[in-house]
Design a protein around this motif. Structure first.
Motif, PDB file in Angstrom:
ATOM      1  N   VAL A  73       0.882  -1.175   0.000  1.00 15.25           N
ATOM      2  CA  VAL A  73       0.000   0.000   0.000  1.00 15.25           C
ATOM      3  C   VAL A  73       0.914   1.218   0.000  1.00 15.25           C
ATOM      4  CG1 VAL A  73      -1.774   1.313   1.204  1.00 15.25           C
ATOM      5  CG2 VAL A  73      -1.842  -1.196   1.223  1.00 15.25           C
ATOM      6  N   PHE A  74       0.784   2.058  -1.035  1.00 18.46           N
ATOM      7  CA  PHE A  74       1.720   3.160  -1.239  1.00 18.46           C
ATOM      8  C   PHE A  74       1.052   4.512  -0.969  1.00 18.46           C
ATOM      9  CE2 PHE A  74       3.181  -0.352  -3.786  1.00 18.46           C
ATOM     10  CZ  PHE A  74       4.567  -0.324  -3.666  1.00 18.46           C
ATOM     11  N   ALA A  75       1.873   5.492  -0.634  1.00 12.98           N
ATOM     12  CA  ALA A  75       1.375   6.861  -0.435  1.00 12.98           C
ATOM     13  C   ALA A  75       2.509   7.834  -0.736  1.00 12.98           C
ATOM     14  CB  ALA A  75       0.868   7.061   0.993  1.00 12.98           C
ATOM     15  N   GLY A  76       2.144   9.080  -0.975  1.00 13.61           N
ATOM     16  CA  GLY A  76       3.142  10.113  -1.245  1.00 13.61           C
ATOM     17  C   GLY A  76       2.517  11.481  -1.108  1.00 13.61           C
ATOM     18  N   GLY A  77       3.321  12.495  -1.269  1.00 11.66           N
ATOM     19  CA  GLY A  77       2.823  13.865  -1.187  1.00 11.66           C
ATOM     20  C   GLY A  77       2.629  14.327   0.246  1.00 11.66           C
ATOM     21  N   ASP A  78       1.736  15.311   0.416  1.00 15.11           N
ATOM     22  CA  ASP A  78       1.558  15.956   1.720  1.00 15.11           C
ATOM     23  C   ASP A  78       0.948  15.048   2.780  1.00 15.11           C
ATOM     24  OD1 ASP A  78       2.482  18.131   0.394  1.00 15.11           O
ATOM     25  OD2 ASP A  78       0.617  19.266   0.420  1.00 15.11           O
ATOM     26  N   PRO A 109      10.813  18.154   1.887  1.00 16.71           N
ATOM     27  CA  PRO A 109       9.966  19.346   1.787  1.00 16.71           C
ATOM     28  C   PRO A 109       8.611  19.020   1.158  1.00 16.71           C
ATOM     29  CG  PRO A 109      12.187  19.814   1.008  1.00 16.71           C
ATOM     30  CD  PRO A 109      12.114  18.331   1.204  1.00 16.71           C
ATOM     31  N   LEU A 110       7.574  19.721   1.608  1.00 14.25           N
ATOM     32  CA  LEU A 110       6.228  19.500   1.060  1.00 14.25           C
ATOM     33  C   LEU A 110       6.058  20.322  -0.197  1.00 14.25           C
ATOM     34  CD1 LEU A 110       4.219  19.626   4.419  1.00 14.25           C
ATOM     35  CD2 LEU A 110       5.141  17.633   3.229  1.00 14.25           C
ATOM     36  N   THR A 111       6.745  19.894  -1.257  1.00 17.72           N
ATOM     37  CA  THR A 111       6.727  20.635  -2.511  1.00 17.72           C
ATOM     38  C   THR A 111       6.301  19.726  -3.658  1.00 17.72           C
ATOM     39  OG1 THR A 111       9.070  20.140  -2.931  1.00 17.72           O
ATOM     40  CG2 THR A 111       8.574  22.159  -1.704  1.00 17.72           C
ATOM     41  N   ALA A 112       5.950  20.368  -4.763  1.00 16.93           N
ATOM     42  CA  ALA A 112       5.469  19.625  -5.930  1.00 16.93           C
ATOM     43  C   ALA A 112       6.548  18.713  -6.504  1.00 16.93           C
ATOM     44  CB  ALA A 112       4.978  20.605  -7.001  1.00 16.93           C
ATOM     45  N   GLN A 113       7.813  19.170  -6.506  1.00 15.14           N
ATOM     46  CA  GLN A 113       8.855  18.342  -7.118  1.00 15.14           C
ATOM     47  C   GLN A 113       9.047  17.039  -6.358  1.00 15.14           C
ATOM     48  OE1 GLN A 113      13.070  19.334  -6.663  1.00 15.14           O
ATOM     49  NE2 GLN A 113      12.484  21.216  -5.575  1.00 15.14           N
ATOM     50  N   VAL A 114       8.839  17.065  -5.038  1.00 16.10           N
ATOM     51  CA  VAL A 114       8.938  15.835  -4.252  1.00 16.10           C
ATOM     52  C   VAL A 114       7.776  14.905  -4.588  1.00 16.10           C
ATOM     53  CG1 VAL A 114       8.844  14.861  -1.931  1.00 16.10           C
ATOM     54  CG2 VAL A 114      10.262  16.875  -2.391  1.00 16.10           C
ATOM     55  N   ALA A 115       6.556  15.448  -4.559  1.00 18.91           N
ATOM     56  CA  ALA A 115       5.375  14.628  -4.847  1.00 18.91           C
ATOM     57  C   ALA A 115       5.422  14.063  -6.264  1.00 18.91           C
ATOM     58  CB  ALA A 115       4.111  15.469  -4.647  1.00 18.91           C
ATOM     59  N   TYR A 116       5.900  14.860  -7.201  1.00 19.02           N
ATOM     60  CA  TYR A 116       6.002  14.436  -8.602  1.00 19.02           C
ATOM     61  C   TYR A 116       6.922  13.216  -8.722  1.00 19.02           C
ATOM     62  CZ  TYR A 116       6.478  15.127 -13.687  1.00 19.02           C
ATOM     63  OH  TYR A 116       6.455  14.972 -15.041  1.00 19.02           O
ATOM     64  N   GLN A 117       8.075  13.261  -8.060  1.00 17.23           N
ATOM     65  CA  GLN A 117       9.017  12.138  -8.120  1.00 17.23           C
ATOM     66  C   GLN A 117       8.503  10.937  -7.336  1.00 17.23           C
ATOM     67  OE1 GLN A 117      13.364  13.283  -7.894  1.00 17.23           O
ATOM     68  NE2 GLN A 117      12.487  15.287  -7.443  1.00 17.23           N
ATOM     69  N   ILE A 139       6.252   5.434  -7.155  1.00 15.10           N
ATOM     70  CA  ILE A 139       5.140   4.536  -6.824  1.00 15.10           C
ATOM     71  C   ILE A 139       4.686   3.771  -8.060  1.00 15.10           C
ATOM     72  CG2 ILE A 139       2.704   4.492  -6.142  1.00 15.10           C
ATOM     73  CD1 ILE A 139       3.365   6.792  -4.209  1.00 15.10           C
ATOM     74  N   ALA A 140       4.597   4.456  -9.191  1.00 14.34           N
ATOM     75  CA  ALA A 140       4.195   3.786 -10.443  1.00 14.34           C
ATOM     76  C   ALA A 140       5.191   2.685 -10.798  1.00 14.34           C
ATOM     77  CB  ALA A 140       4.102   4.811 -11.572  1.00 14.34           C
ATOM     78  N   ALA A 190      13.775   1.202  -3.268  1.00 20.02           N
ATOM     79  CA  ALA A 190      13.716   2.467  -2.537  1.00 20.02           C
ATOM     80  C   ALA A 190      13.562   3.639  -3.507  1.00 20.02           C
ATOM     81  CB  ALA A 190      14.976   2.639  -1.693  1.00 20.02           C
ATOM     82  N   ALA A 191      12.762   4.575  -3.106  1.00 22.75           N
ATOM     83  CA  ALA A 191      12.558   5.767  -3.932  1.00 22.75           C
ATOM     84  C   ALA A 191      13.761   6.691  -3.799  1.00 22.75           C
ATOM     85  CB  ALA A 191      11.289   6.492  -3.500  1.00 22.75           C
ATOM     86  N   GLU A 192      14.241   7.207  -4.904  1.00 20.51           N
ATOM     87  CA  GLU A 192      15.343   8.159  -4.904  1.00 20.51           C
ATOM     88  C   GLU A 192      14.798   9.523  -5.317  1.00 20.51           C
ATOM     89  OE1 GLU A 192      18.607   6.843  -7.239  1.00 20.51           O
ATOM     90  OE2 GLU A 192      18.833   4.932  -6.163  1.00 20.51           O
ATOM     91  N   ILE A 193      14.711  10.418  -4.354  1.00 20.26           N
ATOM     92  CA  ILE A 193      14.166  11.752  -4.598  1.00 20.26           C
ATOM     93  C   ILE A 193      15.324  12.725  -4.735  1.00 20.26           C
ATOM     94  CG2 ILE A 193      12.603  13.539  -3.790  1.00 20.26           C
ATOM     95  CD1 ILE A 193      11.265  10.822  -4.342  1.00 20.26           C
ATOM     96  N   GLU A 194      15.431  13.342  -5.880  1.00 25.00           N
ATOM     97  CA  GLU A 194      16.513  14.289  -6.150  1.00 25.00           C
ATOM     98  C   GLU A 194      15.976  15.720  -6.031  1.00 25.00           C
ATOM     99  OE1 GLU A 194      19.494  15.635  -9.807  1.00 25.00           O
ATOM    100  OE2 GLU A 194      18.113  13.950 -10.047  1.00 25.00           O
ATOM    101  N   MET A 195      16.539  16.479  -5.113  1.00 22.96           N
ATOM    102  CA  MET A 195      16.126  17.871  -4.954  1.00 22.96           C
ATOM    103  C   MET A 195      16.809  18.704  -6.030  1.00 22.96           C
ATOM    104  SD  MET A 195      14.003  17.519  -2.593  1.00 22.96           S
ATOM    105  CE  MET A 195      13.594  19.266  -2.501  1.00 22.96           C
ATOM    106  N   ARG A 196      15.996  19.188  -6.961  1.00 29.40           N
ATOM    107  CA  ARG A 196      16.545  19.882  -8.129  1.00 29.40           C
ATOM    108  C   ARG A 196      16.716  21.378  -7.900  1.00 29.40           C
ATOM    109  NH1 ARG A 196      12.160  16.703 -11.874  1.00 29.40           N
ATOM    110  NH2 ARG A 196      13.104  14.639 -11.680  1.00 29.40           N
ATOM    111  N   GLY A 197      16.247  21.842  -6.758  1.00 30.68           N
ATOM    112  CA  GLY A 197      16.361  23.263  -6.478  1.00 30.68           C
ATOM    113  C   GLY A 197      15.013  23.854  -6.121  1.00 30.68           C
ATOM    114  N   THR A 198      14.970  25.168  -6.038  1.00 30.98           N
ATOM    115  CA  THR A 198      13.761  25.881  -5.629  1.00 30.98           C
ATOM    116  C   THR A 198      13.438  26.969  -6.643  1.00 30.98           C
ATOM    117  OG1 THR A 198      14.257  25.493  -3.304  1.00 30.98           O
ATOM    118  CG2 THR A 198      12.712  27.255  -3.794  1.00 30.98           C
TER     119      THR A 198
END
Length: 292
Positions: free
Chosen positions: A181-186, A195-203, A208-209, A223-231
């Protein structure tokens, strides 16, 4: 006190702002006029700062077209903490703070200020151990994250949520008590919060897919690899800041173009990318040339 979270909220806010400006030009009561021209934003996170900068450029333009005196407009941010953008870098924080002081109307920043109560057209605050009142016809709440009510209805064992009610996840984005059972985002939080940002939720969505497909094919999730691309932050009508990979900062109009291009890139289909690009070029270049 209108929320500021959806497109509908933004449209309703726009109508409200124009109504306040129109009524201010017609009012002969100085107190009422001051109230109508005071715009208070509660919370100095990214949404609050972006909104304040935009309003400080947009409202004077609208009010001047009604023959109003733009120096009568007051835009204020109220922040409980000691600084704006508390989860961002010092460099980005300073850039945003400088930008707020350079708008068409200077943005007033009230730090270490607690909101005690909000009543119609009145904010009760506490700062320096003193209780004060601010009268404002526009009070916008941009702080705090509340999970979707659906999340509250889930039968999650004790320890499966954090203090904000968000679902705790493994590094594969599965619920700790419910594998597959998967979840993501806020609504969710990993062991090392992001961070609760769109780029995190998008990745997270892409991860999850990938893991759902892996399970359907009899493979284990990874494991999910979330790359912070900046702000990317909007700091006025035609100004933004792009902090790329937390190393390089681009400000002003070039930062604004980078921000626009990034959002176009995230549109979901090539057709929409093409349409969005045409609209963006028209808005950014043709209209600007027409105004010269």
């Amino acid at each position: 006190m209108p929320p500021f979270a959806t497109i509908e909220d933004a449209i309703a806010l726009g109508k409200h702002l124009r109504d306040c400006l129109q009524r201010a030009t017609q009012s002969e009561d100085l107190h009422q006029k001051k109230t109508l021209l005071t715009f208070a934003i509660l919370g100095a996170g990214r949404t609050g700062v972006e909104l304040a900068a935009t309003l400080a450029d947009l409202l004077p333009d609208w009010y001047a077209s009604l023959d109003g005196e733009i120096t009568d407009i007051r835009v204020v941010i109220i922040q409980r903490g000691k600084e704006i953008l508390k989860s961002d870098s010092d460099r980005l924080r300073q850039t945003a703070q400088d930008a707020l002081q350079k708008r068409a109307v200077l943005v007033e920043i009230m730090l270490e200020t607690a909101v005690i109560a909000v009543r119609p057209n009145i904010i009760v605050i506490k700062r320096n151990d003193q209780i004060e009142e601010i009268t404002a016809a526009t009070i916008i709440w941009t702080t705090g994250i509340v999970t979707n009510p659906l999340i509250d209805t889930l039968s999650i064992p004790e320890g499966g949520r954090d203090q904000q009610g968000r679902l705790k996840l493994t590094d594969t984005l599965e619920l700790i008590d419910f594998p597959e059972v998967f979840a993501g985002g806020d609504c969710a939080v990993m062991e090392h919060p992001l961070p609760l940002t769109a780029q995190v939720a998008y990745q997270q969505g892409a991860a999850i897919a990938h893991n759902l497909q892996a399970l359907s094919e009899g493979r284990s999730p990874i494991a999910a690899e979330i790359e912070m691309r900046g702000t990317l932050m909007k700091l006025g009508l035609n100004e933004s800041v792009a902090e790329l990979f937390d190393r390089y900062e681009v400000q002003g109009e070039l930062g604004h173009l980078i921000r626009q291009a990034a959002y176009i890139e995230l549109l979901p289909t090539l057709a929409r990318n093409f349409k969005g690009t045409l609209e963006w070029i028209s808005d950014e270049l043709f209209q600007r040339c027409a105004g010269v």
